[in-house]
Design an enzyme around this catalytic site. Structure first.
Site, PDB file in Angstrom:
ATOM      1  N   LYS A 281       0.803  -1.223   0.000  1.00 45.09           N
ATOM      2  CA  LYS A 281       0.000   0.000   0.000  1.00 45.09           C
ATOM      3  C   LYS A 281       0.837   1.275   0.000  1.00 45.09           C
ATOM      4  O   LYS A 281       0.413   2.285  -0.564  1.00 45.09           O
ATOM      5  CB  LYS A 281      -1.002  -0.001   1.154  1.00 45.09           C
ATOM      6  CG  LYS A 281      -0.387  -0.024   2.529  1.00 45.09           C
ATOM      7  CD  LYS A 281      -1.508  -0.132   3.571  1.00 45.09           C
ATOM      8  CE  LYS A 281      -1.031  -0.575   4.930  1.00 45.09           C
ATOM      9  NZ  LYS A 281       0.231  -0.087   5.416  1.00 45.09           N
TER      10      LYS A 281
ATOM     11  N   ARG B 108       3.229  -9.208  13.382  1.00 37.25           N
ATOM     12  CA  ARG B 108       2.527  -8.029  12.858  1.00 37.25           C
ATOM     13  C   ARG B 108       1.247  -8.410  12.125  1.00 37.25           C
ATOM     14  O   ARG B 108       0.230  -7.720  12.260  1.00 37.25           O
ATOM     15  CB  ARG B 108       3.439  -7.240  11.907  1.00 37.25           C
ATOM     16  CG  ARG B 108       4.524  -6.480  12.639  1.00 37.25           C
ATOM     17  CD  ARG B 108       5.604  -5.992  11.687  1.00 37.25           C
ATOM     18  NE  ARG B 108       5.108  -4.959  10.796  1.00 37.25           N
ATOM     19  CZ  ARG B 108       5.708  -4.623   9.649  1.00 37.25           C
ATOM     20  NH1 ARG B 108       6.784  -5.265   9.252  1.00 37.25           N
ATOM     21  NH2 ARG B 108       5.228  -3.654   8.917  1.00 37.25           N
TER      22      ARG B 108
ATOM     23  N   ARG C  27      14.554  -3.519   8.004  1.00 32.68           N
ATOM     24  CA  ARG C  27      13.999  -3.110   9.295  1.00 32.68           C
ATOM     25  C   ARG C  27      13.856  -4.312  10.234  1.00 32.68           C
ATOM     26  O   ARG C  27      13.545  -5.411   9.792  1.00 32.68           O
ATOM     27  CB  ARG C  27      12.631  -2.451   9.084  1.00 32.68           C
ATOM     28  CG  ARG C  27      12.771  -1.016   8.628  1.00 32.68           C
ATOM     29  CD  ARG C  27      11.495  -0.430   8.077  1.00 32.68           C
ATOM     30  NE  ARG C  27      10.266  -0.970   8.662  1.00 32.68           N
ATOM     31  CZ  ARG C  27       9.056  -0.568   8.297  1.00 32.68           C
ATOM     32  NH1 ARG C  27       8.905   0.331   7.352  1.00 32.68           N
ATOM     33  NH2 ARG C  27       7.995  -1.097   8.856  1.00 32.68           N
TER      34      ARG C  27
ATOM     35  N   ARG D   9      12.388  -6.632   1.369  1.00 35.05           N
ATOM     36  CA  ARG D   9      12.264  -5.180   1.431  1.00 35.05           C
ATOM     37  C   ARG D   9      13.480  -4.516   2.065  1.00 35.05           C
ATOM     38  O   ARG D   9      14.036  -5.023   3.038  1.00 35.05           O
ATOM     39  CB  ARG D   9      11.022  -4.843   2.246  1.00 35.05           C
ATOM     40  CG  ARG D   9      10.189  -3.780   1.587  1.00 35.05           C
ATOM     41  CD  ARG D   9       8.785  -3.889   2.043  1.00 35.05           C
ATOM     42  NE  ARG D   9       8.595  -2.935   3.119  1.00 35.05           N
ATOM     43  CZ  ARG D   9       7.431  -2.330   3.364  1.00 35.05           C
ATOM     44  NH1 ARG D   9       6.375  -2.595   2.631  1.00 35.05           N
ATOM     45  NH2 ARG D   9       7.323  -1.496   4.349  1.00 35.05           N
TER      46      ARG D   9
ATOM     47  N   ARG E 214      -6.724   2.454  12.515  1.00 29.87           N
ATOM     48  CA  ARG E 214      -6.593   1.000  12.630  1.00 29.87           C
ATOM     49  C   ARG E 214      -7.454   0.407  13.729  1.00 29.87           C
ATOM     50  O   ARG E 214      -7.446  -0.799  13.933  1.00 29.87           O
ATOM     51  CB  ARG E 214      -5.132   0.633  12.908  1.00 29.87           C
ATOM     52  CG  ARG E 214      -4.300   0.682  11.643  1.00 29.87           C
ATOM     53  CD  ARG E 214      -2.957   0.108  11.883  1.00 29.87           C
ATOM     54  NE  ARG E 214      -2.223   0.006  10.631  1.00 29.87           N
ATOM     55  CZ  ARG E 214      -0.961  -0.364  10.556  1.00 29.87           C
ATOM     56  NH1 ARG E 214      -0.297  -0.675  11.653  1.00 29.87           N
ATOM     57  NH2 ARG E 214      -0.359  -0.435   9.403  1.00 29.87           N
TER      58      ARG E 214
END
Ligand SMILES: [Zn+2]
Length: 214
Positions: free
Chosen positions: A13, A166, A155, A122, A88
């Site tokens: 996103k 997560r 990360r 990533r 959220r």
């Protein structure tokens, strides 16, 4: 055009929001970036947020609401925004409706398999926050940001165990929010089970939902 962007970690996103932001000249506001900036600047709120983020837990509502509310007051949001990562929870959604009208909620959806393969590759720029992928959007020089020359890193919340945590936290906490917006007729599910080569397809799916918005 006040657009909220929803979707689990790794659904892509951020990439889609960036493209839409450039195309419509409306800022993309990433709550993750707001967190990282607050942490980097070592504000009082930033120190508290750091504890939650490093555990892979969601940051408490009142802290997130305060960050977002202040950001949306800025001048560049007067024609709208693409808000990524907020709300959220139901409490956040209700709080937001008191200070901003929401025109549309884009809910990006992809399978677990797609998400795990995306997040594992990533890399993020330490300096400007730009996001790359070792296979799908590699930088021109390995480990170096094309945009600013900053160093890229993986990360700590993108290790396999952190990703699993997560996704679990995201699903538990966010399902009520998608249900909430669906009932209000604001939610648009966007199928994002594509590689980055088919980004245009996903973007045009989003744009169908922008008709009739000012
Ligand atoms: Zn950079």
């Amino acid at each position: 055009m006040n657009i909220v962007i929803l979707g689990s970690p790794g659904v892509g996103k951020g990439t889609y929001a960036k493209i839409l932001s450039d195309k419509y000249h409306i800022p993309r506001i990433s709550v993750g970036d707001l967190f990282r900036k607050a942490i980097r600047d070592e504000t009082e709120l930033g120190k508290k947020i750091k504890d939650y983020v490093s555990r892979g837990d969601l940051v408490p509502d009142e802290m997130v609401i305060e960050l977002v509310k202040e950001r949306l007051k800025k001048d560049d949001c007067k024609n709208g925004f693409f808000l990524d990562g907020f709300p959220r929870t139901i409490a956040q959604a209700e709080a937001m409706e008191k200070f901003k009208k929401i025109d549309k909620v884009l809910n990006f959806v992809a399978s677990d398999w797609v998400i795990m393969s995306r997040l594992g590759g990533r890399r993020t720029c330490r300096e400007c926050g730009a996001i790359y992928h070792v296979k799908e959007i590699p930088p021109k020089v390995e480990g170096i940001c094309d945009r600013c020359g900053g160093r890229l890193y993986q990360r700590s919340d993108e290790t396999p165990q952190a990703i699993k945590n997560r996704l679990r936290v995201y699903r538990e906490k966010t399902k009520p929010v998608t249900d909430y917006f669906r009932k209000k007729g604001l939610l648009a599910d966007i199928d994002a089970n594509y590689t980055f080569e088919k980004v245009g397809k996903v973007i045009s799916r989003c744009e169908k939902h922008f008709q009739n918005l000012s």
